[in-house]
Enzyme design. Sequence first.
Site, PDB file in Angstrom:
ATOM      1  N   THR A  82       0.833  -1.196   0.000  1.00  0.00           N
ATOM      2  CA  THR A  82       0.000   0.000   0.000  1.00  0.00           C
ATOM      3  C   THR A  82       0.871   1.250   0.000  1.00  0.00           C
ATOM      4  O   THR A  82       0.652   2.184  -0.787  1.00  0.00           O
ATOM      5  CB  THR A  82      -0.951   0.015   1.203  1.00  0.00           C
ATOM      6  OG1 THR A  82      -1.895  -1.054   1.067  1.00  0.00           O
ATOM      7  CG2 THR A  82      -1.693   1.330   1.309  1.00  0.00           C
ATOM      8  N   GLN A 198       0.254  -9.414  -6.742  1.00  0.00           N
ATOM      9  CA  GLN A 198      -0.312 -10.748  -6.935  1.00  0.00           C
ATOM     10  C   GLN A 198       0.514 -11.595  -7.896  1.00  0.00           C
ATOM     11  O   GLN A 198       0.455 -12.823  -7.857  1.00  0.00           O
ATOM     12  CB  GLN A 198      -1.750 -10.641  -7.449  1.00  0.00           C
ATOM     13  CG  GLN A 198      -2.727 -10.040  -6.467  1.00  0.00           C
ATOM     14  CD  GLN A 198      -2.979 -10.919  -5.253  1.00  0.00           C
ATOM     15  OE1 GLN A 198      -2.750 -12.128  -5.275  1.00  0.00           O
ATOM     16  NE2 GLN A 198      -3.437 -10.305  -4.170  1.00  0.00           N
ATOM     17  N   SER A 218       4.821  -6.955  -2.179  1.00  0.00           N
ATOM     18  CA  SER A 218       4.498  -7.155  -0.770  1.00  0.00           C
ATOM     19  C   SER A 218       5.109  -8.447  -0.258  1.00  0.00           C
ATOM     20  O   SER A 218       5.115  -9.463  -0.967  1.00  0.00           O
ATOM     21  CB  SER A 218       2.973  -7.205  -0.593  1.00  0.00           C
ATOM     22  OG  SER A 218       2.625  -7.534   0.728  1.00  0.00           O
ATOM     23  N   ALA A 219       5.593  -8.429   0.980  1.00  0.00           N
ATOM     24  CA  ALA A 219       6.199  -9.625   1.566  1.00  0.00           C
ATOM     25  C   ALA A 219       5.158 -10.685   1.914  1.00  0.00           C
ATOM     26  O   ALA A 219       5.341 -11.880   1.636  1.00  0.00           O
ATOM     27  CB  ALA A 219       6.993  -9.247   2.822  1.00  0.00           C
ATOM     28  N   HIS A 220       4.045 -10.277   2.516  1.00  0.00           N
ATOM     29  CA  HIS A 220       3.138 -11.291   3.057  1.00  0.00           C
ATOM     30  C   HIS A 220       2.349 -12.030   1.987  1.00  0.00           C
ATOM     31  O   HIS A 220       1.742 -13.054   2.261  1.00  0.00           O
ATOM     32  CB  HIS A 220       2.192 -10.663   4.091  1.00  0.00           C
ATOM     33  CG  HIS A 220       1.108  -9.802   3.536  1.00  0.00           C
ATOM     34  ND1 HIS A 220      -0.155 -10.274   3.301  1.00  0.00           N
ATOM     35  CD2 HIS A 220       1.096  -8.497   3.193  1.00  0.00           C
ATOM     36  CE1 HIS A 220      -0.917  -9.290   2.834  1.00  0.00           C
ATOM     37  NE2 HIS A 220      -0.171  -8.207   2.770  1.00  0.00           N
ATOM     38  N   THR A 256      13.265   4.378  10.175  1.00  0.00           N
ATOM     39  CA  THR A 256      14.176   3.289  10.539  1.00  0.00           C
ATOM     40  C   THR A 256      13.682   1.980   9.946  1.00  0.00           C
ATOM     41  O   THR A 256      12.523   1.598  10.117  1.00  0.00           O
ATOM     42  CB  THR A 256      14.278   3.166  12.068  1.00  0.00           C
ATOM     43  OG1 THR A 256      14.744   4.403  12.599  1.00  0.00           O
ATOM     44  CG2 THR A 256      15.217   2.043  12.460  1.00  0.00           C
ATOM     45  N   CYS A 347     -16.495  -7.436   0.601  1.00  0.00           N
ATOM     46  CA  CYS A 347     -16.636  -7.982   1.948  1.00  0.00           C
ATOM     47  C   CYS A 347     -15.485  -7.552   2.856  1.00  0.00           C
ATOM     48  O   CYS A 347     -15.683  -7.297   4.037  1.00  0.00           O
ATOM     49  CB  CYS A 347     -16.699  -9.505   1.889  1.00  0.00           C
ATOM     50  SG  CYS A 347     -18.289 -10.142   1.314  1.00  0.00           S
TER      51      CYS A 347
END
Length: 398
Positions: A82, A198, A218-220, A256, A347
């Site tokens: 984001t 994605q 994104s890492a997750h 940091t 949702c």
Amino acid sequence: MDAQLPVYLDYAATAPLCEEAARAMEPFGVPGPANLAVNANANGLYGLGRAAFDELEGARRRVARALGARRPDEIVFTSGATEADDAAVIGLVAAARERRRLAGQGGRPVHVITTAIEHDAVLAPCRRLEAEGVSVTYLRPDRQGFIEARVLEEALTPDTVLVSVQAANSEVGSIQPVAELAALAHGAGALFHTDAVQAVGKMPVNLEALGVDAASVSAHKVGGPKGVGALYLRSRTPFAPFLLGGGQEGGRRSGTQNVAGVVGFAAALEAAVAREEDESERLRRLRDRLYAALATASGVQATVEVDAGSRDFLPNIVHLLADDWESETMVLRFDQLGFCVAGGSACSSHSLEPSHVLKAMGIGGDIAFNALRVSMGRYTTETDVDGFLAALGSVLNW
């Protein structure tokens, strides 16, 4: 998967932390001063700070290699995709406006092009830019969720400074022709950003070869920790920093750095990229199995037409529309049956409106409220898929 645990089928939202990331981050979790050898402030000049800095820069090199970046310093670590999306859209446009001002063209219109099916992390900053006087064009996809090159070509103007098109859609899984679109943007003198969240780990992604100027990761989504991501900025790409402060990350993102998270990110990304070819083929078979079952089922239909073996769509996403069940009801019903699935962005944001992606694809009326997304990943098994199909039959009364 353990029979006592829910069957997790929402990988497009987040992937479980993988063992490679967990092992990489283990030294950072030691309590007390003992962990400072890796967990000191990476900007400190003393020995412990330099050790943490070495960990940070080692992770940067690994992420750059995994993403096909030409240089490690093209990777800017962020708090997630984001922030990376926001920084790219706002920072690239701000730099373009400043360059025009310095060239005595401050009154010249500024134009941005994106798509109507982007993630809100791209759409929201575009709407802010509109409020500041920037003209934004939102390209509409075809019924299958694809952005055609001719549509972008027709929208480009001499005032276009940025084009932002996602690499793959998070709801229906359509994969966009990023290299072709980037070339068109560059031909018109505009920069090109892609939200690759994605796509990475689900399809080949080489940012240098794609020719993009900026990309968000994104890492997750690849089995790394939450709260970590990266913005790829191709060398010499004009950019105005989004977060200001101490000038970390080469002055492009102050704050940091989360060294532990970055190290976990690098480990998860390397593992996902190394497994991508074999894993994508396995997931593609599971995806096709689900779509084949939907083709013969009553009361439900596939949202998009995905041929068996198709590489035009992500291998891990199945999107369907039910005749008589609203998304929220289905999600809760599947939860009761032990399956974690998603109804799409509506949702997740508790909105009463149907997905903006479906609306842009021309899917309206009551059926747009009846969407369900099944997304698979590294730990999804054939048994999980068979169990979901049995549960689907139970929910829809086959």
